[in-house]
Structure formats: structure tokens, C-alpha cells
Design a protein around this motif. Structure first.
Motif, PDB file in Angstrom:
ATOM      1  N   ARG A 183       0.284  -0.913   0.029  1.00 19.91           N
ATOM      2  CA  ARG A 183      -0.446  -0.226  -0.158  1.00 19.91           C
ATOM      3  C   ARG A 183       1.035   1.479   0.261  1.00 19.91           C
ATOM      4  N   ASN A 184       2.370   1.096   0.466  1.00 23.30           N
ATOM      5  CA  ASN A 184       2.804   2.334   0.751  1.00 23.30           C
ATOM      6  C   ASN A 184       3.302   2.914  -0.637  1.00 23.30           C
ATOM      7  N   ASP A 185       3.668   1.781  -1.589  1.00 19.48           N
ATOM      8  CA  ASP A 185       4.458   1.715  -2.718  1.00 19.48           C
ATOM      9  C   ASP A 185       3.545   2.266  -3.493  1.00 19.48           C
ATOM     10  N   ASP A 186       2.083   1.994  -3.513  1.00 16.85           N
ATOM     11  CA  ASP A 186       1.351   2.225  -4.401  1.00 16.85           C
ATOM     12  C   ASP A 186       0.832   3.756  -4.605  1.00 16.85           C
ATOM     13  N   ALA A 187       0.960   4.246  -3.574  1.00 18.44           N
ATOM     14  CA  ALA A 187       0.929   5.758  -2.506  1.00 18.44           C
ATOM     15  C   ALA A 187       2.628   6.504  -3.107  1.00 18.44           C
ATOM     16  N   GLN A 188       3.665   5.773  -3.676  1.00 19.34           N
ATOM     17  CA  GLN A 188       4.319   6.124  -3.467  1.00 19.34           C
ATOM     18  C   GLN A 188       4.435   6.405  -5.689  1.00 19.34           C
ATOM     19  N   ILE A 189       3.951   5.048  -6.029  1.00 21.02           N
ATOM     20  CA  ILE A 189       3.399   5.778  -7.411  1.00 21.02           C
ATOM     21  C   ILE A 189       2.057   6.120  -7.147  1.00 21.02           C
ATOM     22  N   GLU A 190       1.840   6.865  -6.888  1.00 18.36           N
ATOM     23  CA  GLU A 190       0.709   7.882  -7.001  1.00 18.36           C
ATOM     24  C   GLU A 190       1.320   9.232  -7.305  1.00 18.36           C
ATOM     25  N   TYR A 191       1.930   9.928  -6.202  1.00 16.36           N
ATOM     26  CA  TYR A 191       2.340   9.881  -6.116  1.00 16.36           C
ATOM     27  C   TYR A 191       4.219  10.654  -7.173  1.00 16.36           C
ATOM     28  N   ALA A 192       4.553   9.726  -7.556  1.00 16.30           N
ATOM     29  CA  ALA A 192       5.070  10.267  -8.659  1.00 16.30           C
ATOM     30  C   ALA A 192       4.378  10.456  -9.740  1.00 16.30           C
ATOM     31  N   ARG A 193       3.481  10.161 -10.167  1.00 14.27           N
ATOM     32  CA  ARG A 193       2.889   9.879 -11.600  1.00 14.27           C
ATOM     33  C   ARG A 193       2.763  11.976 -10.962  1.00 14.27           C
ATOM     34  N   THR A 194       2.079  11.992  -9.863  1.00 14.94           N
ATOM     35  CA  THR A 194       1.650  13.175  -9.771  1.00 14.94           C
ATOM     36  C   THR A 194       2.903  14.128 -10.135  1.00 14.94           C
ATOM     37  N   GLN A 195       3.601  13.773  -9.796  1.00 11.66           N
ATOM     38  CA  GLN A 195       4.728  14.849  -9.364  1.00 11.66           C
ATOM     39  C   GLN A 195       5.313  14.949 -11.523  1.00 11.66           C
ATOM     40  N   LEU A 196       4.661  14.057 -11.621  1.00  9.73           N
ATOM     41  CA  LEU A 196       5.551  13.394 -13.440  1.00  9.73           C
ATOM     42  C   LEU A 196       4.171  14.774 -14.699  1.00  9.73           C
ATOM     43  N   GLY A 197       3.148  14.570 -14.210  1.00  8.64           N
ATOM     44  CA  GLY A 197       1.882  15.360 -14.648  1.00  8.64           C
ATOM     45  C   GLY A 197       2.008  16.984 -14.270  1.00  8.64           C
ATOM     46  N   PHE A 198       3.280  17.364 -13.394  1.00  7.92           N
ATOM     47  CA  PHE A 198       3.311  18.756 -13.220  1.00  7.92           C
ATOM     48  C   PHE A 198       4.896  19.251 -14.158  1.00  7.92           C
ATOM     49  N   THR A 199       4.912  18.163 -14.349  1.00  4.39           N
ATOM     50  CA  THR A 199       6.044  18.723 -15.217  1.00  4.39           C
ATOM     51  C   THR A 199       4.882  19.409 -16.822  1.00  4.39           C
ATOM     52  N   ASN A 200       4.123  19.608 -17.180  1.00  2.44           N
ATOM     53  CA  ASN A 200       2.698  19.952 -17.841  1.00  2.44           C
ATOM     54  C   ASN A 200       2.000  20.486 -17.637  1.00  2.44           C
ATOM     55  N   ILE A 201       2.103  21.816 -17.576  1.00  3.98           N
ATOM     56  CA  ILE A 201       2.075  23.337 -17.165  1.00  3.98           C
ATOM     57  C   ILE A 201       0.603  23.661 -18.043  1.00  3.98           C
ATOM     58  N   ARG A 202      -0.548  23.582 -17.520  1.00  2.00           N
ATOM     59  CA  ARG A 202      -1.802  23.644 -17.748  1.00  2.00           C
ATOM     60  C   ARG A 202      -2.189  24.971 -17.389  1.00  2.00           C
ATOM     61  N   ALA A 203      -3.607  25.371 -18.646  1.00  3.39           N
ATOM     62  CA  ALA A 203      -4.076  27.063 -18.080  1.00  3.39           C
ATOM     63  C   ALA A 203      -5.291  26.323 -16.656  1.00  3.39           C
ATOM     64  N   PRO A 204      -5.357  27.097 -15.549  1.00  2.00           N
ATOM     65  CA  PRO A 204      -6.332  26.648 -14.550  1.00  2.00           C
ATOM     66  C   PRO A 204      -8.096  26.646 -14.826  1.00  2.00           C
ATOM     67  N   ILE A 205      -7.666  27.871 -15.535  1.00  7.15           N
ATOM     68  CA  ILE A 205      -8.915  28.471 -16.039  1.00  7.15           C
ATOM     69  C   ILE A 205      -8.997  28.358 -17.834  1.00  7.15           C
ATOM     70  N   SER A 206      -9.640  28.881 -17.763  1.00  9.07           N
ATOM     71  CA  SER A 206     -10.102  29.384 -19.177  1.00  9.07           C
ATOM     72  C   SER A 206      -9.879  30.855 -19.272  1.00  9.07           C
ATOM     73  N   GLY A 207     -10.050  31.538 -20.177  1.00  5.32           N
ATOM     74  CA  GLY A 207      -9.313  32.970 -20.668  1.00  5.32           C
ATOM     75  C   GLY A 207      -8.318  33.522 -21.535  1.00  5.32           C
ATOM     76  N   ARG A 208      -7.764  34.530 -21.477  1.00  3.06           N
ATOM     77  CA  ARG A 208      -6.800  35.117 -21.820  1.00  3.06           C
ATOM     78  C   ARG A 208      -5.386  35.204 -21.398  1.00  3.06           C
ATOM     79  N   LEU A 209      -4.665  34.483 -21.688  1.00  6.25           N
ATOM     80  CA  LEU A 209      -3.260  35.346 -21.274  1.00  6.25           C
ATOM     81  C   LEU A 209      -2.771  35.996 -22.410  1.00  6.25           C
ATOM     82  N   GLY A 210      -1.996  36.541 -20.901  1.00  8.38           N
ATOM     83  CA  GLY A 210      -1.119  37.997 -20.882  1.00  8.38           C
ATOM     84  C   GLY A 210       0.354  38.073 -21.354  1.00  8.38           C
TER      85      GLY A 210
END
Length: 414
Positions: A183-210
Motif C-alpha cells: 500500500r505504501n508503494d502504491d502511494a509512492q507511485i501515485e505521488y510520482a505520477r502526480t509529480q510527472l504530471g506537473f511537468t506539463n504546466i496547464r491552464a488552470p482556468i479558461s481565459g486570455r493570456l498576458g
């Protein structure tokens, strides 16, 4: 001979003195007769001092004016004020992991949807951490599977008393230990996937960029975040109006959530920018200024409202039924307040004080002083006095007896 010359000179000098004096006395007597004195001068007869009044001057010609009729109509009651335009949401896009920016995927000023990738951080270190956690879990899962097989074997042997209870209990504890590790390994895997997902910086809302604030190749850190770009939500958009608390308190609006129509206007109130709704009245009054804030929401489909700019607001708070209105140009301003000139049925002008509620769309709401159907002067009022005869442009004059001169019972106000 000498005596005659002297006499002639005296007579000439006397004549030069007497003739001008007589001429002046004659004209002075003539002028003084025209004066209306209540007493007789010594050198004029008493009858001349008691002369009758002078003949009345000829009447003034009528003043040409234009008129309009006061109406009874339903009038919306407005509150007006100036507001500051604010974006519904403004977000500074920042990195949540450390790393080098390897890609910038947006253009400045671009419209984006929520979830669009704006930039990419080098994902290789984070992918390696994920792979490492997956391997650890695989190892721990194998240990768990072996421990469970041994536990099942020991459970069968204890029934024949081939092994002690202590060995069986220890094996059960070992299985639970391996389960917790998985179960600890599963949590570590989820954390690693989340960190990997943060390498794609996404728009948090719809709008116009500055404006882009970080270029590709720069190293960013999560502990000291640097804004890459700002996203502003323009549709819908908000406007914060500041109005007198006393004026707001006299309307049906109440503190908290509310709903009232509002129109956003340019600074000179000549152009309508958008139509929206008052959604909130702030829950406290500014004691220093005696004002309260109202928040309005506008769809801003035409994008005429820009964050940080100012916009006038016209808030509809009520509708008055059968209110008396007149053209706003008919209302004049004098030292005693607002007034209008009334065109009476006998074609004379009359001064009338009025109380104006508000000015809207070129018409004035008259709270007091005017009745439905009365005619008010809209042009030509600069030459009017109370009781002045008038002729209404566009109206056929009727035959009337010539009136006598009108006394000035009221000084010209405007």
C-alpha cells in the motif's frame, strides 16, 4: 468821445453776460417742467407740479416659444455611480516542480481553455522516479505473495500440531507487513505520477493570456515560484461600484446576495458597453466615506469591459408607475431652485417651481410642481418674464382683444 466809447463797451459786455444766462434759464425751465414733482418750485407754477401720470407705454410684442406637454408614464428609478472593472478570475501560472522549461506552447494574448498545456518541464527525472517506485512495488508484491503461500501452508500444519502456534502467528504478521508495504508503494507511485504530471504546466482556468514572463530554457523552482504567464477570465467579468449608502438604503436592495439590472456605460454616459446584473451588496459600509460596494456581473461577449478600467453604471432599483415627466431641456435652474415656464391657456407664460427626481433619456421626472397635460416651454425661455405674452411656434394664433401693457410682477429668473 472817450465817455461814449466806455459806455458802448459796458453795454457790449452786459449783453454778452445776459444773453447766455437767459438762454440757459429758458432751457432749464423747459426741462424742469417734464419732471413730476409733488411740490412746486418757486419759479414754476403749482399747476405744472400737479400734472397727471404719463401715458402707458405700448405693450411688448409676444415672445415666440416652443412647448411640450407633460406626460404620465412608467419611469424606471436609477442609481448611478462609477465602478472598477475586475476579472472574474486572475491566475498567475507557476511551476509546481523543479526543472528546466523545455517547451513553451502558447502565444502571448492567446485565448486558452482550462487544461490546455502551456509549458513543459523536463520530465525525465520524474519519469525515472516513477519507474523506480513501480519496481519497488513489484518486489514487495512478490514478497507478499510468497508470505501468503507460507501462511496457508502453516495454517494447514497447525491442525496436525506439526508446528507451533508461535510460528503461525509470526507468519500472519509478516503477511500484514508486506500488505502495508505494498500500500505504501502504491502511494509512492501515485505521488510520482502526480509529480510527472506537473511537468506539463496547464491552464488552470479558461481565459486570455498576458505577456510571457519566462523564456524556454530557464530553470524554475517550486519553492520560489516564478510566474510564467497570467491568465485572466474575461467572460463573464465583474464591476465593483461604490455608491452612497444612504441612497442604496432607500431602495429595495439589501445586504448580501441580490439581483437588479445594471447597464455599464462609458465615462460620458454616451455609449452602452454591456448589460448585466447586480449580484451582491457588500455587508458593511465604509465609515470614512459613507459608501458601500456593489458587485455586478456582465457577460462581456463583445469584450468591451477590460480589467482595471473604469465604467459608469446605471442600476435600475424600482419602477414608478404613472409618473409625471417633461423634457429635460424645459427644466431651468435659478437661485431658488429648479423651475419651468408654463404656457397658460391665455397664451401667457407663468413661472413654476418644480422638484426634479432624476433625469433619464432626455426626460425629467417631476416629483412636485407639474400636472399631466400642462404645457412647458422648451425653447425661447430666455426672454420670458412672469406674465409675458407668448406665441407658440407651429400653432395657429386665435383672434383676441389687444391686452393692455403687462406689468412686471416677476423679475426675469433665467
Amino acid at each position: 468821445m472817450g465817455l461814449n466809447v466806455k459806455r458802448a463797451a459796458k453795454l457790449l459786455i452786459g449783453a454778452l453776460v445776459v444773453l447766455p444766462a437767459g438762454y440757459a434759464a429758458y432751457h432749464f425751465r423747459t426741462d424742469i417742467k417734464s419732471l413730476k414733482l409733488p411740490f412746486a418750485l418757486p419759479f414754476m407754477p403749482a399747476a405744472e407740479a400737479e400734472q397727471g401720470p404719463a401715458a402707458a407705454p405700448p405693450p411688448r410684442p409676444p415672445v415666440a416659444v416652443k412647448v411640450a406637454t407633460a406626460k404620465a408614464e412608467d419611469v424606471p428609478i436609477y442609481l448611478t455611480g462609477i465602478g472598477t472593472i475586475q476579472a472574474s478570475n486572475t491566475v498567475n501560472v507557476q511551476s509546481r516542480v523543479d526543472g528546466e522549461i523545455v517547451q513553451i506552447l502558447f502565444q502571448e494574448g492567446q485565448d486558452v481553455k482550462q487544461g490546455d498545456i502551456l509549458a513543459v518541464i523536463d520530465p525525465r527525472p520524474f519519469q525515472a522516479q516513477l519507474d523506480q517506485q513501480l519496481a519497488v512495488r513489484q518486489k514487495d508484491q512478490a514478497l507478499l505473495d510468497g508470505a501468503q503461500i507460507d501462511m496457508e501452508r502453516y495454517d494447514a500444519l497447525i491442525k496436525t500440531a506439526a508446528i507451533s502456534r508461535q510460528v503461525v502467528d509470526q507468519q500472519h504478521a509478516l503477511v500484514e507487513q508486506y500488505k502495508a508495504q505494498v500500500r505504501n508503494d502504491d502511494a509512492q507511485i501515485e505521488y510520482a505520477r502526480t509529480q510527472l504530471g506537473f511537468t506539463n504546466i496547464r491552464a488552470p482556468i479558461s481565459g486570455r493570456l498576458g505577456i510571457r514572463l519566462v523564456d524556454q530554457g530557464n530553470y524554475v523552482r517550486a519553492v520560489s515560484p516564478t510566474t510564467i504567464v497570467t491568465v485572466t477570465q474575461l467572460q463573464p467579468i465583474s464591476v465593483i461600484y461604490t455608491l452612497a449608502a444612504v441612497a442604496v438604503g432607500q431602495t429595495r436592495l439589501s445586504l448580501g446576495q441580490t439581483e437588479a439590472p445594471v447597464v455599464a456605460l462609458t465615462a460620458d454616459n454616451s455609449v452602452e458597453l454591456d448589460k448585466g446584473t447586480i449580484t451582491l451588496v457588500d455587508n458593511q459600509v465604509d465609515q470614512a466615506s459613507g459608501t458601500i460596494k456593489l458587485k455586478a456581473s456582465f457577460p462581456n461577449k463583445a469584450l468591451k469591459l477590460w480589467p482595471g478600467n473604469f465604467a459608469n453604471g446605471r442600476i435600475t432599483v424600482d419602477t414608478r408607475k404613472n409618473a409625471i415627466t417633461a423634457p429635460a431641456i424645459a427644466v431651468r435652474h435659478g437661485p431658488r431652485g429648479d423651475f419651468v415656464w408654463i404656457a397658460k391657456a391665455d397664451d401667457t407664460a407663468a413661472f413654476r417651481p418644480v422638484t426634479v427626481g432624476q433625469i433619464f433619456d432626455g426626460r425629467a421626472l417631476i416629483d412636485k410642481g407639474l400636472a399631466r397635460g400642462e404645457r412647458v416651454v422648451t425653447d425661447g425661455y430666455y426672454r420670458l418674464e412672469n406674465g409675458s405674452r407668448i406665441t407658440i411656434e407651429g400653432q395657429t394664433p386665435t383672434a383676441k382683444a389687444q391686452p393692455t401693457a403687462q406689468p412686471r410682477s416677476e423679475p426675469r429668473v433665467d
